[in-house]
Scaffold this motif. Sequence first.
Motif, PDB file in Angstrom:
ATOM      1  N   UNK A 223       5.864  -3.353   3.715  1.00 52.89           N
ATOM      2  CA  UNK A 223       7.012  -3.260   4.644  1.00 52.89           C
ATOM      3  C   UNK A 223       7.514  -4.647   5.022  1.00 52.89           C
ATOM      4  N   UNK A 224       6.569  -5.584   5.134  1.00 42.91           N
ATOM      5  CA  UNK A 224       6.953  -6.955   5.507  1.00 42.91           C
ATOM      6  C   UNK A 224       7.347  -7.790   4.277  1.00 42.91           C
ATOM      7  N   UNK A 225       7.352  -7.120   3.091  1.00 43.65           N
ATOM      8  CA  UNK A 225       7.706  -7.777   1.826  1.00 43.65           C
ATOM      9  C   UNK A 225       6.757  -8.937   1.514  1.00 43.65           C
ATOM     10  N   UNK A 226       5.478  -8.709   1.852  1.00 40.90           N
ATOM     11  CA  UNK A 226       4.468  -9.738   1.612  1.00 40.90           C
ATOM     12  C   UNK A 226       3.396  -9.243   0.643  1.00 40.90           C
ATOM     13  N   UNK A 227       3.778  -8.334  -0.241  1.00 36.91           N
ATOM     14  CA  UNK A 227       2.784  -7.726  -1.126  1.00 36.91           C
ATOM     15  C   UNK A 227       2.893  -8.313  -2.537  1.00 36.91           C
ATOM     16  N   UNK A 228       1.865  -9.050  -2.990  1.00 37.97           N
ATOM     17  CA  UNK A 228       1.885  -9.612  -4.349  1.00 37.97           C
ATOM     18  C   UNK A 228       1.885  -8.508  -5.402  1.00 37.97           C
ATOM     19  N   UNK A 229       2.257  -8.877  -6.627  1.00 38.55           N
ATOM     20  CA  UNK A 229       2.340  -7.901  -7.721  1.00 38.55           C
ATOM     21  C   UNK A 229       0.996  -7.223  -7.957  1.00 38.55           C
ATOM     22  N   UNK A 230      -0.093  -7.971  -7.890  1.00 35.26           N
ATOM     23  CA  UNK A 230      -1.433  -7.391  -8.130  1.00 35.26           C
ATOM     24  C   UNK A 230      -1.750  -6.309  -7.100  1.00 35.26           C
ATOM     25  N   UNK A 231      -1.374  -6.568  -5.828  1.00 35.07           N
ATOM     26  CA  UNK A 231      -1.618  -5.587  -4.774  1.00 35.07           C
ATOM     27  C   UNK A 231      -0.707  -4.378  -4.929  1.00 35.07           C
ATOM     28  N   UNK A 232       0.494  -4.589  -5.459  1.00 38.58           N
ATOM     29  CA  UNK A 232       1.390  -3.452  -5.718  1.00 38.58           C
ATOM     30  C   UNK A 232       0.773  -2.523  -6.760  1.00 38.58           C
ATOM     31  N   UNK A 233       0.149  -3.119  -7.771  1.00 36.98           N
ATOM     32  CA  UNK A 233      -0.537  -2.315  -8.788  1.00 36.98           C
ATOM     33  C   UNK A 233      -1.717  -1.562  -8.172  1.00 36.98           C
ATOM     34  N   UNK A 234      -2.448  -2.250  -7.280  1.00 41.08           N
ATOM     35  CA  UNK A 234      -3.575  -1.603  -6.588  1.00 41.08           C
ATOM     36  C   UNK A 234      -3.082  -0.424  -5.749  1.00 41.08           C
ATOM     37  N   UNK A 235      -1.967  -0.627  -5.063  1.00 42.25           N
ATOM     38  CA  UNK A 235      -1.378   0.427  -4.235  1.00 42.25           C
ATOM     39  C   UNK A 235      -1.036   1.647  -5.088  1.00 42.25           C
ATOM     40  N   UNK A 236      -0.446   1.402  -6.246  1.00 38.33           N
ATOM     41  CA  UNK A 236      -0.077   2.496  -7.152  1.00 38.33           C
ATOM     42  C   UNK A 236      -1.326   3.241  -7.652  1.00 38.33           C
TER      43      UNK A 236
END
Length: 265
Positions: A223-236
């Motif tokens: 939400x704060x637009x502070x999520x690295x690409x690796x964490x986005x993959x983890x989230x998915x």
Amino acid sequence: DKATDPSIPEENWECIQRFCDQVNADMEGPSLASRLLAHKIQSPQELEALHALTVLGTCVNNCGERFHNEIAKFRFLNELIKVLSPKYYGTWSSEKVKSRVTEVIFSWTVWFPQEVKIRDAYQMLKKQGIVKEDPKLPEDKILPPPSPRPQNSIFDRDEEKSKLLARLLKSNHSEDLQAANRLIKSMIKEEQEKSAKMSRRVDTISEVSENVKRMDELLENYKRRELPKADQDTLQTLFQRCEKLRPLLFRLASETVDDDEALGK
């Protein structure tokens, strides 16, 4: 506030469960919760009051003896009575809310017969003509009473099988003793299967809880637009795992219909 939000038509079970967890975690939880719930149940907004009554029922089921002691006090019962009494809020409280409050108090006289104050409060309502007749408890609205404490022995839990086993063991006939042996083996097997299911349920709930907690953390950063690409993959990945666990949770819930505590979790 989230658990009783009148702008949401359906119950927010996640918030309701978190509310119960907070009640159990806080030493002052039961007394504070009962005051907050009384205030919400007296709300002029029908949906807020109905949601609050659902939260109240869930707390009765999940928050144990300390919470039961609070709702059995005249201080709390009087707040419920005010919703019904024409001297207080009864003139403008909706019929649906008044009906639910009546059902709740009456159900407690059934489930907590040892609580004299609850019985006295309900009898007073009948004496004053505020309650004309005992309500029929609808199963889809009033939550079941707290689970009784389990017996120590597996042979104490099924009264019918226990009586049959005792009768077979007293017999002098060899076929009866063989039947008793088969019954003991089947009861032990049932208990082992039950333990395996319980273990699987605990593990699954633990995994879901950990996944959701981690997802919440990642979503805050997203939400704060502070999520690295690796964490986005983890989230998915977490999301996909939770999606796979959903049907398993539903199946586990269907297997625990007779265990209120497990179903609540």
